[in-house]
Design an enzyme around this catalytic site. Structure first.
Site, PDB file in Angstrom:
ATOM      1  N   LEU A 161       1.072   5.954  -1.016  1.00  0.00           N
ATOM      2  CA  LEU A 161       0.446   6.961  -1.577  1.00  0.00           C
ATOM      3  C   LEU A 161       1.614   7.759  -2.446  1.00  0.00           C
ATOM      4  CD1 LEU A 161      -0.980   9.843   0.835  1.00  0.00           C
ATOM      5  CD2 LEU A 161       0.252  10.594  -0.952  1.00  0.00           C
ATOM      6  N   GLU A 162       1.290   8.141  -3.580  1.00  0.00           N
ATOM      7  CA  GLU A 162       2.319   8.409  -4.671  1.00  0.00           C
ATOM      8  C   GLU A 162       1.969   9.832  -5.290  1.00  0.00           C
ATOM      9  OE1 GLU A 162       4.710   5.374  -6.453  1.00  0.00           O
ATOM     10  OE2 GLU A 162       3.508   5.931  -8.015  1.00  0.00           O
ATOM     11  N   LYS A 216       5.311   4.827   1.197  1.00  0.00           N
ATOM     12  CA  LYS A 216       5.665   3.401   1.569  1.00  0.00           C
ATOM     13  C   LYS A 216       4.965   2.997   2.765  1.00  0.00           C
ATOM     14  CE  LYS A 216       6.040  -0.888   0.750  1.00  0.00           C
ATOM     15  NZ  LYS A 216       5.338  -0.764   2.019  1.00  0.00           N
ATOM     16  N   HIS A 230      -5.453  -5.357 -12.163  1.00  0.00           N
ATOM     17  CA  HIS A 230      -5.376  -4.327 -11.166  1.00  0.00           C
ATOM     18  C   HIS A 230      -4.057  -3.705 -10.901  1.00  0.00           C
ATOM     19  CE1 HIS A 230      -3.242  -7.342  -8.631  1.00  0.00           C
ATOM     20  NE2 HIS A 230      -3.486  -6.489  -7.349  1.00  0.00           N
ATOM     21  N   SER A 232       2.751   3.916 -13.323  1.00  0.00           N
ATOM     22  CA  SER A 232       1.184   3.264 -13.172  1.00  0.00           C
ATOM     23  C   SER A 232       0.356   3.790 -14.522  1.00  0.00           C
ATOM     24  CB  SER A 232       0.509   3.767 -11.789  1.00  0.00           C
ATOM     25  OG  SER A 232       1.593   3.478 -10.909  1.00  0.00           O
ATOM     26  N   HIS A 241       0.719  -1.089  -0.007  1.00  0.00           N
ATOM     27  CA  HIS A 241       0.097   0.041  -0.003  1.00  0.00           C
ATOM     28  C   HIS A 241       0.803   1.200   0.026  1.00  0.00           C
ATOM     29  CE1 HIS A 241      -3.294  -2.764   1.892  1.00  0.00           C
ATOM     30  NE2 HIS A 241      -3.225  -2.825   0.456  1.00  0.00           N
TER      31      HIS A 241
END
Lengths: 486, 140
Positions: free
Chosen positions: A211-212, A485, A409, A391, A209
């Site tokens: 946040l980027e 991260k 996914h 991504s 999991h």
């Protein structure tokens, strides 16, 4: 100690990217299985994928075929990347087809900032986000909830957040099912699950999991991208990947145990204990569905309050409001979930329970469930690659009807966490990534090493597979410049 | 070592084999592998003691229940663990585990994985000629 003699199937190739496994591969298969992959991706898949997807094909009431997407790798019960639809009356529901992390999913937010605006501030921004969005082992969230309030979250999902000033009203139209799965019933959730989840709203967690902070590296369809607020290359976006935390896991564990107990009373046997299931219309099946909806709504709410924090952090660093920064939600989509949907099954429009485990809904423009803006271009699909490689934002197509409106996914792992840790150290990886222009903060250096880019498949090849197959079309390639991260 | 992490299994998660010459040893090995997966015990003080008592229908279910409870305590009380000892009553299918640990502290502790569930994926507990063995996969 464990016998795992898995026979490589004799695939029936259907064109370039479709590999069918016929019903006679394994005793008990009710339908064939289908893998979407290039020849290379297929060869690189672990054999357990083929065993698991053909086990899924044995479940009662399964429709048409069991499918695995090109990011497929072995999971528990279903493979990751698995998709299956079950008859509403004769079929089952299985936690193993959804995943323990119910409604693990992706969220993408756009800004009007560019790479040049953000790059000089990236350390300040990432450091602040790392401080404000809790991550790592046992992290506690920033939303204080009583048990009554937590019940409201379970029932209303992202809407609860917007009603409580953790979001903008317009956000809801940009979330799968407007961020609230119907039929959630907190009475079907154990006290244990509530005790685990009540402090976890607004947390990233750990594992894969993150946040980027990203920028648009390539735009494949300018007109459609503009409709989603992405107008230029180098435009800054923020991607979030997380789910229902320990809460969803406890719901999964509770019902896995319950289904294991009650399956014999329904005359159901399964080839893998992780495929424990119950008839969808049985009391136990309905109880799980209603509890799963609670966990799914908690996950939508989790990503929503995290978005609120992201807006606050950008506002603080750039000295203006999130509204001025046009920090609009592009989309939020689940990739671990079961949903009641209508699909064309052998020429008939039929309601089925679609299980997507490590697979994303990718409805085309004709689907009436979509908000008006997406009825013109198709549903946005957010696919996270590794933190080193980037991504994608994609669009669903009407051809996706052949996969029950589903696509991949992520990129999918190729290597175990232990192997990855042996090949690099978290501290070294962090320094190497910074040299390459990606500033990373992590709650766990060993966890960082486990998420190294080399532990994942080539995201481009995975994306291309479903693009060429016509299931989901490339819209924007996103490149990382900052990462938190968990 | 009474437990061994497996490199080629559960590529997104954590798999291990635990063993013991008796059930006390087996349960303790499996519990140790679980707490070590969460954090480096050498960096955790033993300021808190938790006692878990479990009963089940089979030894296999009993070990599953114990590991599940350790994971639950980590989230419910926001703690990680320094040590664990386990006593099993094979006849009654009960166990009592005593865990020491401390509140989670991201500054001072070497935290590893947020273990979220024990799975039934290739989950086995078997009696062998040398004692007992278990194969466990943890979902992270």
């Amino acid at each position: 100690m464990i016998n795992r003699n898995i026979e490589l199937p004799k695939f029936e190739r259907q064109g370039e990217l479709i590999w069918d496994i016929p019903k006679n591969y394994k005793k008990g298969m009710n339908v064939p299985a289908r893998i979407y992959a290039t020849e290379k991706l297929l060869k690189d898949m672990d054999l357990a994928v083929f065993d698991q997807i053909t086990n899924v094909a044995c479940l009662p009431g399964i429709q048409s075929r069991a499918m695995c997407m090109p990011d497929g790798h072995s999971g528990y019960g279903f493979p990751i990347g698995g998709v299956a639809a079950f008859d509403l009356q004769e079929g089952v529901i299985s936690p193993g087809g959804i995943g323990f992390d119910v409604n693990c999913g992706m969220r993408l937010v756009v800004t009007n900032l560019t790479y040049k605006d953000v790059k000089p501030n990236i350390k300040e921004l990432v450091d602040l986000l790392f401080k404000k969005v809790p991550s790592g082992v046992g992290c506690k969230g920033f939303v204080d909830l009583t048990k009554d309030k937590f019940r409201e979250v379970m029932q209303n999902g992202a809407k609860w957040c917007v009603d409580n000033c953790y979001g903008w009203k317009d956000d809801l139209a940009h979330i799968e099912d407007e961020g609230c799965i119907k039929h959630a019933n907190p009475d079907k959730v154990s006290e244990k699950a509530i005790n685990r989840g009540i402090n976890q709203l607004g947390t990233l967690g750990s594992g894969n999991h993150y946040l980027e902070i990203q920028y648009a590296g390539q735009i494949f369809d300018k007109e459609a991208a503009a409709k989603l607020g992405i107008h230029n290359k180098d435009q800054i976006c923020v991607m979030v990947h997380c789910g229902s935390r320990g809460f969803g896991h406890q719901v999964g564990t509770d019902y896995l145990k319950k289904f294991t107990e009650i399956m014999p009373s329904y005359g159901i046997t399964v080839p893998d204990p992780e495929l424990a299931c119950a008839p969808f219309q049985s009391k136990e099946g309905q109880d799980y569905y209603h509890a799963m909806a609670c966990a799914a709504n908690m996950a939508f709410a989790n990503r929503q309050v995290i978005l609120h924090r992201i807006r606050e952090c950008f506002s603080s660093v750039f000295g203006t409001t999130a509204e001025e920064l046009n920090m609009n939600l592009v989309y939020d989509v689940a990739h671990n979930i079961a949903k009641i949907e209508k699909h064309n099954i052998e020429g008939k429009n039929k309601e089925v329970v679609v299980h997507r485990k490590g697979s994303t809904r990718c409805f085309g423009p004709s689907r009436t469930e979509l908000a008006p803006i997406f009825r013109k271009i198709g549903q946005p699909v957010i696919v996270g690659g590794s933190m080193e490689t980037g991504s994608y934002l994609l669009l669903g197509t009407d051809k996706a009807a052949e996969t029950f409106g589903s696509t991949m996914h992520g990129s999918g792992r190729t290597m175990s966490r232990t192997q990855a840790r042996k090949q690099t150290k978290g501290e070294k990886l962090q320094k190497d990534m910074e040299k390459r222009g990606i500033y990373v903060r992590t709650a766990s250096y060993s966890g960082l090493a486990e998420e190294a880019g080399f532990a994942y498949k080539n995201i481009n090849e995975v994306i291309e597979t479903m693009d060429i197959a016509g299931i989901s079309k490339k819209l924007v390639a996103l490149k990382p410049i900052g990462n938190i991260k968990g | 070592m009474p437990y061994k992490f497996l490199e080629d299994e559960a590529i997104a998660d954590i798999a291990f084999e635990a063993e013991g010459k008796n059930l006390n040893d087996l349960f303790q090995s499996a519990a140790e592998a679980t707490i070590v997966s969460m954090a480096d015990p050498a960096t955790i003080k033993n300021n808190i003691t938790k006692i878990i008592t479990k009963k089940a229908n089979t030894i296999k279910e009993l070990l599953f229940e114990l590991i599940e409870e350790i994971i639950y305590l980590k989230d419910k009380d926001a703690i990680v663990f320094h040590s664990v000892t386990v006593e099993v009553n094979e006849e009654k299918k009960t166990c009592t585990a005593t865990l020491t640990g401390d509140d989670i502290n991201h500054e001072t502790q070497a935290l590893r994985n947020d273990v979220k569930a024990i799975t039934m994926h290739y989950y086995t507990v078997e009696k062998t000629t040398d004692g007992w063995e278990a194969h466990i996969v943890l979902d992270i």
